[in-house]
Structures are given as C-alpha cells and as structure tokens.
Write an enzyme that holds these catalytic residues in place. Structure first.
Site, short mmCIF file in Angstrom:
data_model
loop_
_atom_site.label_atom_id
_atom_site.label_comp_id
_atom_site.label_asym_id
_atom_site.label_seq_id
_atom_site.Cartn_x
_atom_site.Cartn_y
_atom_site.Cartn_z
N HIS A 1 -30.85 108.81 117.60
CA HIS A 1 -29.92 107.95 116.85
C HIS A 1 -30.70 106.95 115.99
O HIS A 1 -30.42 106.81 114.79
CB HIS A 1 -29.00 107.22 117.84
CG HIS A 1 -28.06 106.25 117.20
ND1 HIS A 1 -26.72 106.54 117.00
CD2 HIS A 1 -28.24 104.99 116.72
CE1 HIS A 1 -26.14 105.50 116.42
NE2 HIS A 1 -27.04 104.55 116.24
N GLU A 2 -31.68 106.29 116.59
CA GLU A 2 -32.46 105.29 115.84
C GLU A 2 -33.39 105.95 114.82
O GLU A 2 -33.62 105.40 113.74
CB GLU A 2 -33.26 104.42 116.81
CG GLU A 2 -32.42 103.64 117.82
CD GLU A 2 -31.38 102.74 117.16
OE1 GLU A 2 -31.60 102.30 116.02
OE2 GLU A 2 -30.34 102.50 117.79
N HIS B 1 -31.67 106.50 111.60
CA HIS B 1 -31.65 105.26 110.81
C HIS B 1 -32.97 105.07 110.08
O HIS B 1 -33.01 104.82 108.88
CB HIS B 1 -31.43 104.04 111.73
CG HIS B 1 -30.06 103.90 112.29
ND1 HIS B 1 -28.92 104.04 111.53
CD2 HIS B 1 -29.63 103.57 113.54
CE1 HIS B 1 -27.87 103.83 112.29
NE2 HIS B 1 -28.26 103.55 113.51
N ASP C 1 -24.59 103.44 111.10
CA ASP C 1 -23.72 103.61 112.26
C ASP C 1 -22.31 104.03 111.84
O ASP C 1 -21.80 103.61 110.80
CB ASP C 1 -23.64 102.31 113.06
CG ASP C 1 -24.91 102.05 113.86
OD1 ASP C 1 -25.54 103.04 114.29
OD2 ASP C 1 -25.27 100.88 114.03
#
Length: 944
Positions: free
Chosen positions: A164-165, A168, A175
């Site tokens: 998830h990170e 980014h 998000d």
C-alpha cells in the site's frame, strides 16, 4: 549564444553516454531504486539512531519485505517484485559483522524507521509532495509497528501494508478512503460509504450493535459511538489502496472496479482515474513486461550495512582562478567554520589541494578536541598558485589516497570538493570515482563551473552547491553547513538559525535579531566575517540584556573571522546583533548563527529544502519545496522565503506557500512550495530558504500528513461484531512556546540552459488548477478553486474556460469539445492564490436528449466539470482536476443544500416519507390480495 551555451548540453550528453557504457552495477551507486528484469534493486531502509536495538526488528523487516514482494508480484500481474534490499543499521547499535556503507545515507533512504509517533500512534505513512503519478519522498514506519504483532489485526499483514505504501511512494497514487468524509450521496441519491471498490460490504454499527444508517448519521459525520464495520469475508478483490487488510483484496482498483464517486484523495488528485490506470502509466510499467511462467520470483536478498568511522576529506582548488572575487578568502572562512563547528566529533578529516596536480596538505586526523580542530585549520591553503589549470581528477585521486590509509578502501568516505571550474576532463576519472564507494559533495565557484560536476555528485549520492561571485553572498558557509551527516540524528546535527550578508557603507551598521527557541541552544555559535583588515565593531545582546562585544569573540585576523560560542545552553528568545563598519570603505559583513538541540527528548524544528524539475532547459520551471516540521509533525502558518542567486544577475526572493494550490499539491502538510521561472541567465543558481515562525499563531499540525494505510476498527465475522483494540492515539506534549523560531537551510543548486539573451516573448502559462470543487446548491452548481497567475502561480490570469460533460471520458480525453459553460457573470480572475467562487445552472446544458450519456437514465446522472486559465497572450494552463456532482433530485424531496453535507435532514425526511408511502401501498395491496385470494390466487402479485 555563447560557447558555453553550446558546449553544455554536448558535454552532458557525452557524460551520460559514458555512464551507460560503464559496468551497469556502478550506475546504481547513489542512484536510488532501479528496476531491472522485473526486480527492484537498491531499495534502502534506514533505522533512525534514536531507535533502541532490538533483535526482532531486522527479522521483522525482512519478513515484511519478503511478504510484500510476493503480494506485489501478484497484484501487478507478475510485473514487479523486490530483488535487492539494503538495511542501514545505525551506529548507535553495536557492530555485528555488518557490511560497511558505501554511498548510502540516511537522508537518501526510501524507508525510514523511527520512534517518532504521530497523533495516530503507529500509522505507517508516505510523504507525498508532488502530484498524481509522481514519486514521493519516503515511507515512514515506527519501530512499534514492526515489532507489535497485535497491530496486524487493524492494519493487516505488514507485507500488504508495505505494498500500500510502496504504491504511494513509487507510483504516486493516493488513498481511496476518507476519514473526514466517510460517506457521500451517489448518483442515485443513495447514501454510500466512501470505499473502493463499491463491492466491499459491511453494516452500520451503533453502540448496542447493528443499526439502520439513518440512526447512525448526523450532518456529515457518524454519530458518536457509530461506525461502518466491514465484513471480514468478502468477494471483492480490490482495492489495495482502500483496505489492504481484507484477505480477499489482492489487486488495485482498475477501470472496471474503480469508484469514481467516492470523495477520496485518489479521485481528487488523479482526476477520477483508477489507481491501476495511474500505475500502468508509470515508467516502471512502460519498460517492463509480465514474467513468463506461473512460478513466483525469488525471495529478496538483504544486505545489512552500517557506517564505520566517519571519514571526510576536503579537496580544495588552489589554482590562480581562486584569487578572483575573494574566492580563496571565502573558502578559508567556510572551511574554518566547518572544521571548528560543523563536523562531528570523532570524525577523521584530511585535507588535499589541487591545481593541475594534487597535493596532500593533511593526512587523516581524528577530531577529539578543539586542539585537533585548530590543527586541521592550520593546514588549510593560505595562498593560490600561479597556475590557472585545474585537474579535479588529480585532486580526487589524492583524496582517495588519503582516506584509503585508514581502512584500505574509500567506502563510506565523504569528499567535499571545492573548485572554480575550467576542467573539461572529469570524465577521465569517472570510473574510479563511481567504484570508490565515496560520496562527492561538490561546491562550484563563479561562472566557469564545470557542467559535469553536478552529475558527479548526483551519481555518488552527494549534494551539489553553487557559490556566486558576490561579496555579500553567504552561500559558501551555507553550503558547508548543509552537508548532510548521513546518520539522521537531528539531535547531534548543527542547525542553522541565521545566515545573512550585506554590503555596509563606512560607519554604517548591519543590525538584526535572531530567535533562539527552546528546542535548540546547545553549542550555539555566532560567526562574523568581513572583507578587509580589522574586524567590525560587534555588539551582541541576549534576551536578558547581557552584552557581548568584539573582545569576547575569538578572532582570526588572517581569515577575517570572529566567532563566539555561548557556554551551556543559550537563553531562549530574541538575540540582537549589531555590526559597525569602522573601515573607510564599503565592505561585505556577514553573520551566521548555528546551534544544536537542547534536549534529546523533544526534536527541534527543521527545514529540508529540495527542488524538482522536468527538464533543465528553459522555459521549464523549477519547483522549490521546503519541508518544515518538528519530528514528524508539520509546522503550519510559517513564513517561508526562498532566495535564488544566479551567477551574474540579482537574487530573486520568492515566498513559498502551503496552501494546496499551484506547485503545492496538499494543503497544511508542512511542505511549502512554489514555481520558480525567473531565469535571468544560463548557468547555475544557488538556493537558500529562510523560515520564521511567530509564537502568536498556532502552527503545529495535530496530525501527520501523508497517505497512510487505514486502521480497521473491527470486522463482522460469522455475523458477530469483532472489534480491534482502539488505535493508539499519542497526545502531543507541546510546551509553552513564547518566542517562535528561525531556521535557514541551503537547497543546493540547479542549472538552466537555453535561456534566450535579452527580452523574450511570454512563454509561461498559468499553472494548473488542482483544487477545483463542485457542490450542488439547490438547482445550481457552485464551483470553487484557487486562482492561478498570469505566469504559473504569479500575477493575475486573464480569463477562465470552464467546460462540463456528462461523460467522464469525454472531459478527460477531449476537453476542447466538452460543453462550454457561460461564465459572463464571472469577474476577471483574481490575484494568484485568491479563492474563486462561481455558480451556474447545469439545467441549461443537460436537459436535452443529446446530452444523455450512455448507460445512465434521466433519474441518475452526474456532471463532470474542469477548468483552465488563460493569460493575456492566450497561453493556456493544463486542464484542472475534474470535479463531479450529482444532479438527481427525487420527486417530493428536499435537495442536498450545502457543500460537504452529504446527508442532511431534508434527505432523511424524504427517505422517511418514501418509506411511509411504500408501507401504505404495501398494506393496501395486501388487503386487496387477501379479499381476492379465492378468485385470483394464481394471479396474485407480490410487492418488492
């Protein structure tokens, strides 16, 4: 165009060509993460020196990355995985046969692990300061997140969180949840929870258990004690950017599953594009293809590295060019300050000088006392040679010879290279430099700088600086003060509070104040430098009125410096200094103030400056960023000013903003940004940022900015509500702040080519509008945005062009042919940075059958709106982010009245009324059916 203008790009091209021809692995030194054959190499994870040594931390990091690699491989359809990972162990941990660092620095890490907690405790987050599709700065984990297995219940497995990170950081997606807007009204006027995909299911839960949504919502928020809880078992496979903790979630939202209506940051920042759409547009995916076969990739390979003894060598130009514009004097003043105040204790330092040949002036000497520092200062060059020719390679070769005497290798060493330029043969030692394992920080003086010098720093992980030939410029000392320690320990690093210089007339004064706040104060030093013989009259007054004079300073007449070290911890508050030029002619007087943290318990305010650009060629602008924070908390409402000094023209002063407009993509994240495009000449530009903060305004954010993995409060499992432990909330202990603070930091340098000589036509359009919002107010739509400028984010644009469509694809792909909105009632654009508001009636554009999009009915549709600005020369900005609004108004119901009020009293009343009507019809129908059951049983109907 000058000869230099022609040669620059050619030299750079030759330099890059030479790089490509070298051994490929050498290119990765200092170059960050690289993707080769589907695998990422060079990922650097750094542990902050404040983190206590724990035997489980390293194994848990390895486990997280290994799990993430396989999860990422499947989520990207067999496209990418993690191959080689480096973990930087702090020097505060005991040695354990770790490999020695080469060019790896804490400041260059992709992932950092600290013990600094945000308001929401252990939330992992990624610092993103650029737009959609752009790489972020770093991923942040707390050590507790990596050690406490209980947290996986709320965040999910650590490997999934890392993916998830990583999305980014690497691909610039955002998000898909929104804690501030947890629900919205969709195109059918239904209340929907903000999520992606919409197929993820759950129920509303009140204090005593499941409850109807109308019992759970008030205005735009959940009632206290009420939340939406998701089912632990789902059929939905997306999305990782929403809730990676769900076991069924194994992919990113794509065009089919993406929820365009959700009011989340992904939709806002990426104009309603899905995360997968953005990811597949990245350079990673443009240069890679899915791996063949069905097997998994190999697990990651980890290297544990730790810095050894810190070794620094000053490599200083002494050619005759150093005699120009007081270059040697300014170098001596800055190098003395570096040796006496900046470089950390226990560091090994050597000194080399060079012209056409290199010369060792001081072998490595460890700094353990002030006497060691003074000894090194005595070896600084005092005169220049008669030879104009310079050979950077000869200087670096001698530098490597010096540092290799300690351990036989130059790995992990630092070269501070200062040169006046004129050397076109740096490429001759390129292979040696890249393979040395040394980091090269370069400081270029004057207008004859070497075009390839900054590339040398870039490819070894160093910082590049430029010092203009201006007597009142303090850029040389700023550069030496900015050289990173590489450890990440801000409690030991010297922090610059003041840096200023002026040409002062005879018997005139330079007078000013500097704030010493209570987060700093240890080892506080005031440095005064001047040009001619004899120091100025110095008067320094502390906040309690105590006075210091010239006689209290340690004066070095040969180097024309005066230095005062405040014993103990400096008194917090305003310090006033006055320099009186007693000389009979005008001279440059300069002041530098530095300090260290007053306590290891509370991190001091810091500023990190960096620049980004798409191209070094005019007219592409430079984006200037200043990251201002205390620990991990952003500091808001500061006054942040950038000073840009070109080679020959006057400095440009530019105020930076944290307002979520122009170059600043996210408001109130502590990153102050601005476009710079006032290029006066070709060549190098020096950058410095000054931050001042007044204690009279609130300025510390209550939460840490950045995109972060969601913490799930609980799940519905087998029909039962299973709540996770409440997310730890860390209260900020903020002591009374009476004085504000002041900080200064160099941002290094950047170069520009292709600037036309003399006046040139307008080539700078207004900047892209990135904060367009649309809100339905009764039967009208109100738009709001921040005004851009005539040129990017400066000045005042000439007009706007607003277009709308009921087709998202049309306004994305064919803005010019979307429906033009009549803006005759909109006044001329306001000054850049001003909030604009415009209201129009979409009925005029959407009632016709020609405007009905495919797949939507008149009872269910939305409109999409975008805008661009136009300057007086008809240059147009890029099309803004796309805003959307639902036009559905159900019969006999009240409209949604205000922006962000996603569910209001009127809607609830309407829903209740419709429910009563439906119930009445159902009862009546049931009664009639019962009466006719005997005759028409086989034809009975049932109300759904």
């Amino acid at each position: 165009m000058t000869r230099r203008d022609n040669v620059g790009p050619v030299c750079s091209l030759k330099f890059v060509t030479l790089l490509v021809a070298l051994i490929p692995e050498l290119l990765f030194l200092g170059a960050g993460v690289q993707l080769q054959d589907n695998g990422y190499d060079g990922l650097l994870i750094a542990i902050n020196p404040q983190v206590s040594e724990d035997q489980n931390l390293i194994p848990n990091i390895k486990e997280m990355i290994t799990e993430a690699s396989f999860y990422l491989f499947n989520a990207t359809k067999r496209r990418v995985f993690f191959r080689n990972i480096k973990i930087l162990i702090p020097t505060t941990w005991k040695a354990n046969n770790y490999s020695k660092v080469k060019q790896e620095l804490y400041e260059k890490a992709n992932v950092i692990v600290t013990d600094w907690y945000g308001a929401h405790g252990d939330d992992p987050y990624t610092l993103q300061y650029r737009g959609c599709g752009k790489e972020g700065k770093y991923i942040h984990f707390t050590s507790n997140f990596l050690l406490n297995d209980d947290l996986t219940a709320g965040y999910g497995p650590r490997g999934r969180v890392f993916v998830h990170e990583w999305a980014h950081l690497r691909w610039g997606v955002f998000d898909e949840y929104n804690n501030e807007k947890p629900f919205y009204i969709n195109g059918q006027n239904q209340i929907k929870v903000t999520r992606c995909s919409s197929d993820i299911t759950g129920i509303f839960v009140c204090e005593k258990g499941p409850c109807p949504q109308e019992n759970c919502i008030i205005s735009k928020l959940f009632k206290e004690g009420c939340m939406f809880i998701y089912n632990s078992t789902q059929n939905a496979t997306a999305s990782i950017m929403f809730m990676q903790s769900l076991s069924s979630v194994v992919e990113f939202c794509n065009a089919r599953t993406h929820n365009q209506e959700a009011p989340n940051l992904q939709n806002q920042m990426c104009s309603l594009r899905s995360a997968w759409d953005v990811i597949t547009d990245s350079a990673d995916f443009n240069h890679s293809f899915p791996m063949n076969g069905t097997g998994l990739p190999p697990p990651p390979v980890f290297s544990l590295i730790q810095a050894g003894d810190k070794v620094v060598c000053l490599v200083l130009d002494v050619s005759s060019k150093m005699e120009e514009a007081d270059r040697l004097l300014r170098l001596q003043q800055a190098a003395e300050f570096y040796l006496m105040q900046i470089v950390e204790i226990h560091t090994f330092v050597g000194i080399v000088s060079f012209n056409s040949k290199g010369e060792i002036r001081a072998q490595l000497h460890q700094i353990n006392s002030d006497d060691d520092r003074k000894l090194l200062v005595s070896h600084l060059p005092s005169t220049v040679s008669a030879e104009a020719q310079t050979s950077v390679c000869s200087g670096l070769k001698k530098g490597f010879e010096v540092v290799e005497k300690l351990n036989g290798k130059a790995h992990g060493s630092v070269m501070i290279l200062v040169t006046s330029g004129g050397d076109e043969h740096i490429g001759n030692c390129l292979l040696t430099v890249l393979s040395s394992g040394s980091t090269i920080h370069s400081i270029a003086l004057g207008s004859s700088v070497v075009e390839n010098l900054e590339e040398l720093s870039h490819h070894t992980g160093g910082v590049k600086f430029f010092v203009p030939d201006k007597s009142n410029s303090n850029s040389m000392i700023d550069a030496f003060s900015r050289i990173p320690s590489g450890t990440g320990d801000i409690f030991q690093q010297r922090i610059q509070l003041e840096s200023t210089g002026e040409n002062v007339k005879p018997h005139h004064q330079l007078k000013n104040t500097v704030t010493v706040d209570n987060r700093v104060g240890n080892d506080t030093t005031f440095l005064v430098t001047w040009q001619t013989s004899g120091p100025p009259e110095i008067a320094l007054v502390d906040p309690n009125g105590r006075k210091y004079y010239t006689s209290d300073f340690i004066t070095n007449p040969a180097l024309r410096t005066a230095r005062l070290c405040i014993p103990g911890t400096a008194e917090p508050g305003l310090w006033t200094y006055t320099l009186n030029n007693t000389h009979h002619s005008l001279q440059a007087l300069k002041v530098t103030v530095t300090s260290r943290a007053s306590s290891s318990a509370m991190p001091p305010a810091t500023v990190e400056v960096f620049v980004e650009r798409d191209s070094p060629r005019f007219p592409h602008p430079v984006m200037i960023y200043a990251n201002v924070r205390k620990g991990i908390y952003p500091i808001l409402n500061a006054t942040v000013t950038a000073t840009i000094e070109p080679e020959t023209a006057d400095p440009v002063v530019l105020k930076l903003f944290d307002d979520g407009a122009g170059a600043d993509i996210i408001k109130n994240d502590g990153i102050y940004s601005r476009y710079f495009f006032s290029f006066a000449v070709n060549g190098s530009y020096s950058l410095k940022v000054h931050v001042s903060y007044s204690s009279s305004i609130s300025g510390l954010a209550h939460s840490v900015p950045g995109n972060r993995a969601i913490y799930v409060p609980g799940y519905i499992a087998n029909g039962n509500i299973q709540m996770n432990a409440p997310r730890k909330s860390v209260g900020r202990h903020e002591e009374e702040q009476k004085w504000g603070f002041s900080r200064v930091s160099s941002g290094g340098s950047f170069s520009v080519i292709g600037v036309p000589a003399g006046p040139h036509p307008d080539v700078f359009p207004p900047c892209k509008i990135i904060d367009l919002e649309a809100v339905k107010v009764e039967e009208e739509v109100t738009l709001s945005w921040t005004a851009p400028g005539e040129d990017y984010d400066q000045g005042q644009a000439n007009s706007y062009e607003i277009r709308m469509s009921q087709s998202l694809q049309k306004i994305q792909d064919d803005f010019n042919n979307a429906i033009l909105v009549n803006i005759s009632k909109l006044l001329s654009p306001q000054q850049a940075g001003t909030k604009e508001i415009f209201t129009f009636s979409p009925k005029l554009f959407t009632n016709g059958p020609d405007h009905q999009p495919d797949g939507e009915t008149q009872e269910s549709h939305r409109i999409y709106v975008a805008i661009r600005a136009i300057d007086k020369n008809s240059l147009k900005s890029a099309v803004s982010n796309i805003a959307q609004v639902s036009l559905f108004i159900p019969p006999n119901s009240a409209p949604v009245l205000a922006r962000d009020h996603l569910i209001l009293k009127g809607v609830l009343t309407a829903v209740s009324s419709i429910g009563i009507i439906c119930l009445t019809i159902a009862v009546t129908h049931y009664t009639l059916n019962r009466k006719k059951r005997a005759d028409k049983k086989e034809n009975g109907t049932k109300l759904i």
